[in-house]
Design a protein around this motif. Structure first.
Motif, short mmCIF file in Angstrom:
data_model
loop_
_atom_site.label_atom_id
_atom_site.label_comp_id
_atom_site.label_asym_id
_atom_site.label_seq_id
_atom_site.Cartn_x
_atom_site.Cartn_y
_atom_site.Cartn_z
N ARG A 123 0.10 7.58 -8.18
CA ARG A 123 -0.75 7.37 -7.00
C ARG A 123 -1.71 6.21 -7.18
O ARG A 123 -2.42 5.84 -6.24
N LEU A 127 1.47 1.36 -4.11
CA LEU A 127 1.19 2.30 -5.20
C LEU A 127 2.12 2.03 -6.38
O LEU A 127 3.18 1.44 -6.22
N TRP A 156 3.89 4.18 -7.69
CA TRP A 156 5.11 4.89 -7.27
C TRP A 156 6.08 3.94 -6.58
O TRP A 156 7.29 4.00 -6.81
#
Length: 424
Positions: free
Chosen positions: A117, A155, A157
């Motif tokens: 995150r 992010l 991710w």
């Protein structure tokens, strides 16, 4: 007595030849569920491809339950076909580097030093206020492309799963984006971009898509490599050496070809239209520190080394008593992370695959061009290399060749041969 001695020697040789093989009822020898007769189809199939000019040579490796049941070299190392291929041949790994970088990043996440995150701007503020290409339609229905502020930040991710909105120059979805990537030399093809210059130039180019909305193959893993460097405080190749290569005894894997490896460095046909640019991009003989370390494409690999890495993944993060990742982290990486998003890794995997954290993951038994198991993981390199990890069947398969233009054909051919030999 001589006859008995010869008979004993014959049985002794047979025992060596068939060590580890079991006889299926009224059938041919089987090793770890693979038919040895069917595994023997691989060499003739490779020979046919070499004779057709598909690739100069190849190395093929198949293992099940951690045991290698097939490991062969085929053809030649060089374009002129003068040097026989060897099992310890060294290949440009290109995108088979990406899983290394992804595993290293997850290892840092397990240490509490990195999070999915985390905004990319936390590590590189240049990415804080990104712009995105958007289509604008006028009252006459004509469209033009404009840039607008991104709705959310990139992010970490997104770097793992290629949803940051970055791209590659050669596959950019818009002409202006392709021009921008090439003019800025984002992939460091024509010059040696430093970390800072790479970040500065990339952040100045609008994103192809809103972050988190579409899978678009890209330089995202190279950016992830820079994040790993920032967190670890060391150059990426050194981090990978400490986290992966040394612990797993991958002694032939690095980001720079060593002098002792030069004689077994596999080459593509000179006539391959993709060779010149790709080999220029790889620059495998060059010190990786002269430019930003390509975490998405920079490693040189061998079949046996990559088997050790892939077997670690197949084992759930551990090999020979060395644990690199937790079992749950491996499960997480091998899960699909692009559910409901646009785009898919079909050009590399074929249909039927999603994308996990660093590699393609199969969504179901069917819906694909090749056999496999739901949840199997694979990825491939632009130079002609590929691998598969099928945890359901306990299989690892490695295919290495130097054939950029024929890479899709060869990776699917090898996988068909692999699963065509599995009988138990």
């Amino acid at each position: 007595m001589v006859r008995n001695a010869k008979r004993a020697l014959s049985w002794s040789m047979a025992a060596v030849l068939w060590a580890g093989a079991s006889l299926a009822a009224d059938g041919p020898p089987v090793q770890e569920g693979f038919s040895t007769e069917r595994l023997a189809r691989i060499a003739p199939a490779m020979s046919r491809e070499i004779e057709k000019g598909t690739v100069p040579g190849a190395v093929t490796l198949i293992a099940r339950n951690g045991r290698i049941v097939h490991f062969e070299a085929h053809g030649f190392l060089d374009s002129a076909k003068t040097k026989p291929m060897t099992r310890d041949a060294v290949f440009r790994g290109f995108s088979m580097t990406k899983p290394f970088t992804a595993v290293a990043a997850i290892a840092l996440m397990e240490q509490g030093r990195l999070g999915l995150r985390d905004p990319l701007a936390q590590y590189f503020p240049e990415f804080k206020d990104m712009k995105v290409y958007a289509e604008l339609r006028d009252e006459r229905g004509r469209t033009s492309r404009v840039t607008v502020p991104a709705r959310r930040p990139i992010l970490v991710w997104d770097l793992f799963r290629h949803t940051a909105g970055f791209t590659y120059g050669g596959s950019a979805p818009f002409p202006e984006m392709k021009e921008a990537y090439e003019k800025a030399d984002i992939e460091s093809l024509n010059g040696d971009l430093s970390n800072d210059e790479f970040v500065k130039r990339l952040a100045a180019i609008p994103l192809a898509y809103e972050p988190g909305t579409r899978w678009e193959y890209s330089v995202a893993t190279d950016v992830l490599g820079l994040v790993v460097e920032k967190v670890a405080g060391k150059r990426l190749d050194i981090v990978l050496d400490e986290i992966l290569f040394k612990p797993l005894r991958m002694t032939q894997t690095s980001f720079q070809l060593r002098p002792d490896q030069a004689a077994r460095f596999a080459d593509a046909y000179d006539a391959d239209p993709l060779k010149a640019d790709l080999w220029k991009l790889a620059r495998s003989e060059q010190d990786p520190g002269k430019r930003y370390v390509h975490g998405g494409a920079g490693a040189v690999i061998t079949a046996e080394d990559y088997f050790r890495f892939a077997q670690m993944v197949a084992n759930g993060g551990e090999l020979d008593g060395v644990r690199v990742l937790s079992r749950e982290s491996v499960e997480f990486m091998l899960s699909n992370h692009i559910q409901g998003l646009e785009g898919a890794p079909t050009p590399t995997t074929g249909p039927g695959y999603g994308f996990g954290l660093g590699w393609g993951v199969r969504l179901d038994e069917g819906g694909a061009w090749i056999p496999g198991s739901k949840g199997d993981a694979m990825w491939a390199g632009a130079g002609g290399t590929s691998f598969t990890v099928d945890r359901k069947e306990g299989i690892v398969g490695i295919f290495l060749s130097a054939g950029p233009s024929t890479r899709q054909h060869t990776r699917f051919l090898f996988k068909n041969l692999l699963y065509g030999a599995l009988v138990q």
